[in-house]
Scaffold this motif. Structure first.
Motif, short mmCIF file in Angstrom:
data_model
loop_
_atom_site.label_atom_id
_atom_site.label_comp_id
_atom_site.label_asym_id
_atom_site.label_seq_id
_atom_site.Cartn_x
_atom_site.Cartn_y
_atom_site.Cartn_z
N GLN A 1 0.82 -1.22 0.00
CA GLN A 1 0.00 0.00 0.00
C GLN A 1 0.85 1.27 0.00
N LEU A 2 2.14 1.14 0.32
CA LEU A 2 3.01 2.32 0.33
C LEU A 2 3.31 2.79 -1.09
N GLY A 3 3.25 1.87 -2.04
CA GLY A 3 3.46 2.25 -3.45
C GLY A 3 4.86 2.74 -3.75
N ILE A 4 5.85 2.09 -3.23
CA ILE A 4 7.24 2.51 -3.46
C ILE A 4 7.75 1.85 -4.75
N PRO A 5 8.14 2.63 -5.75
CA PRO A 5 8.68 2.03 -6.97
C PRO A 5 10.06 1.40 -6.71
N GLY A 6 10.34 0.31 -7.41
CA GLY A 6 11.66 -0.31 -7.30
C GLY A 6 11.78 -1.37 -6.22
N ILE A 7 10.69 -1.72 -5.55
CA ILE A 7 10.74 -2.79 -4.56
C ILE A 7 9.73 -3.87 -4.96
N GLY A 8 9.98 -5.09 -4.50
CA GLY A 8 9.09 -6.18 -4.83
C GLY A 8 9.18 -7.29 -3.79
N PHE A 9 8.44 -8.35 -4.01
CA PHE A 9 8.39 -9.47 -3.07
C PHE A 9 8.71 -10.77 -3.79
N ARG A 10 9.31 -11.64 -3.07
CA ARG A 10 9.57 -12.98 -3.59
C ARG A 10 9.04 -14.00 -2.59
N THR A 11 8.31 -14.99 -3.10
CA THR A 11 7.76 -16.03 -2.23
C THR A 11 8.85 -17.04 -1.87
#
Length: 581
Positions: free
Chosen positions: A163-173
């Protein structure tokens, strides 16, 4: 001449002249055949140049791929291609899950795409207040292609960061280990690291049995991994852990522990040591007081070792239950004097030496066997050998490099050698199960399998005598506090002074109690320990009978029915003297 010819006659002549000029080219004019040659050469040049350009492009791409192949993926590429390896479930003997894999999200960043590192950190800190500002800032400003920011987030943390909407970050399962029983079986089940690799307990053992090779080869697929079934009974494990935690608090000890062992199979049904840790949040797992004292702690076991001294004397054939030893006076050897804690100052029979826990009587039993025979017997029962079992955390016992008479005398009543409580329990199991030493296991094992690896260490006659002495001690000796109506409990106390600054302390004890039940046909050993316990109330003692013995009784009372032992009140603790022909 040409002008005089008719028009139709002049055509062949002009053609002939043009042909000669094309061949000779003597006037420097651009002739037909030369034009064709010039145009053909330029075409070939263009083809060669085009091919050279394409080859150059392919070589550049190939070189780039080779270069990237040698780079650190955490710094120059995207997320690693290796998926966190699966692990098999760990279950107790009844199928209750002790450890399993769950999916979790891990946060990464691509610094090259980060617009404002300071703003990104400020936003992340609202969800991850524990984030390291300086370290994260350097990561985000590194210009790398990929960096980890936080591993194994909760679903709520993942949702809040999205929800922060920061570009350039992501998640990995990824996969992480979850332990439904928490601290109840933490030392047995063990731990995994951030990459789901076993680092302690049975988790580490499983890796060493080939799981790590399967993970490395990519063959550790969850659906193909069968659960690993332990010998542990989670119900009994809960009781044991609860009693030792209560005992540590009640007696204000610095530590406590207990083990329940099947004497016929060598299976460990339960084992706990406190202080312990929660494997789901092991922030304190490496604290110096977090130690599995039952298998990795070395202690002078005090009078519990008198069980082995008496068994050794009886098994040697030089001593019988009718033998008598003079305990009238203390023993003086060198500058040491051996006293009895509650001395009778008279001649004692072997049963009296045992139930009165006479240091003098035990020393004279050892003298009857001799120094070499004494050392050999303790090694035979595994008390001074490094224990062989699945659990990686196992300490190596200590003993004098050269045994002298003074060593044999002090070792006879439990001082001078250090071993683990679990090894003591295993040795005592051999004294009551008919004389067979069975190495302990944390995996399911049938009695037939156990007997195939068992080693006879004392005669059946010696074992029968020890069962009688254990029952007698619970009826008339120091084991009275461990009695549980209906379950025919027998056992032996052990109160050892601890060594502090090279000297035995008078106010710091290591207490133990070893119990067996039911004594007419022993099925289980329960051994409890209390490290530096204090009197429960002013005026009360702090010996093993008043704390470790009580803990053992509570464990037996609560768990006997779960272990399949039926109560029998027909011959409550009636110790019957064995017959010698």
């Amino acid at each position: 001449m040409i002008a005089r010819l008719p028009v139709m006659a002049r055509v062949p002549v002009i053609a002939s002249l043009l042909t000669r000029r094309a061949k000779s080219g003597d006037d420097g004019s651009i002739v037909v055949e030369g034009a064709r040659k010039a145009n053909g050469g330029k075409g070939r040049t263009r083809v060669v140049m085009t091919m050279a350009v394409f080859f150059g492009i392919y070589l550049t791409i190939t070189g780039r791929l080779v270069y990237l192949g040698f780079q650190n993926p955490d710094l120059s590429g995207g997320p690693q291609s290796r998926v966190t390896a699966s692990r098999p479930d760990i279950v107790d003997r009844n199928g209750e899950v002790l450890a399993t894999d769950i999916k979790t999200a891990s946060l990464f960043a691509e610094p090259r795409r980060i617009v404002d590192a300071d703003e990104a950190i400020e936003k992340l800190a609202t969800v991850l207040p524990e984030i390291d500002y300086e370290q994260t800032y350097h990561k985000l400003k590194s210009g790398a292609g990929f960096v980890w920011l936080q591993r194994q987030l909760t679903p709520k943390q993942q949702s809040d960061i999205l929800q922060l909407g920061i570009p350039g970050i992501g998640f990995r399962t990824e996969k992480r280990r979850f332990y439904p029983a928490g601290e109840t079986s933490s030392y047995i089940v063990g731990l995994t690291n951030i990459d789901n690799q076993g680092i302690s307990g049975m988790e580490k053992y499983i890796d060493e049995q080939g799981l790590s090779d399967l993970q490395a080869s990519g063959l550790a697929v969850a659906k193909d991994l069968k659960p690993v079934q332990l010998s542990i009974d989670l119900r009994v494990q809960h009781i044991v852990r609860d009693e030792v935690a209560t005992g540590m608090e009640k007696y204000r000890a610095i530590a406590a522990g207990a083990v329940v062992l099947n004497v016929k199979t060598g299976e460990v049904l339960a084992m706990a040591s406190v202080p312990d840790f929660d494997p789901n949040n092991p922030y304190n797992a490496h604290d110096k007081d977090r130690l599995n004292r039952m298998s990795a702690g070395l202690y002078e076991m005090g009078s519990t070792l008198k069980s082995f001294t008496t068994a050794m004397a009886l098994d040697s054939g030089k001593v019988t239950l009718e033998s008598r030893f003079d305990a009238t006076r203390p023993i003086r050897i060198g500058r040491q004097t051996i006293h009895d804690f509650h001395g009778k100052a008279r001649v004692l029979s072997v049963p009296e030496v045992f139930i009165y826990s006479s240091n003098i009587g035990s020393a004279k039993e050892a003298e009857a066997v001799g120094i070499e025979g004494h050392r050999e017997f303790l090694h035979r029962l595994g008390i001074l050998e490094r224990m062989q079992t699945e659990l990686p955390e196992v300490a190596r016992p200590t003993e004098p490099k050269v045994w002298k008479q003074v060593h044999s005398i002090t070792i006879a009543f439990g001082h001078g050698v250090s071993t683990t409580p679990l090894q003591t329990a295993v040795g005592c199991a051999a004294l009551v199960n008919g004389g067979y030493l069975i190495q302990p296991t944390f995996l399911r094992r049938a009695q037939e399998q156990a007997m195939s690896v068992a080693k006879r260490v004392v005669s059946d006659k010696t074992s029968e005598s020890m069962r009688y002495l254990y029952a007698l001690n619970a009826e008339k000796g120091s084991g009275r506090n461990a009695r549980v109506p209906g379950y025919r409990v027998g056992g032996k106390t052990g109160t050892a002074e601890k060594v502090v600054n090279g000297r035995y302390s008078k106010d710091k004890n290591f207490n133990a109690f070893v119990a067996a039940f039911p004594m007419d046909d022993p099925q289980y050993i329960v051994l409890t320990i209390a490290d530096e316990p204090k009197p429960e109330k002013p005026g009360m003692g702090a010996t093993a009978a008043s704390n470790a013995g009580v803990m053992a009784a509570n464990i037996i009372r609560r768990s006997a029915s779960m272990l399949g032992v039926k109560p029998d009140f027909s011959h409550e603790n009636g110790a019957t003297l064995v017959s010698y022909q």
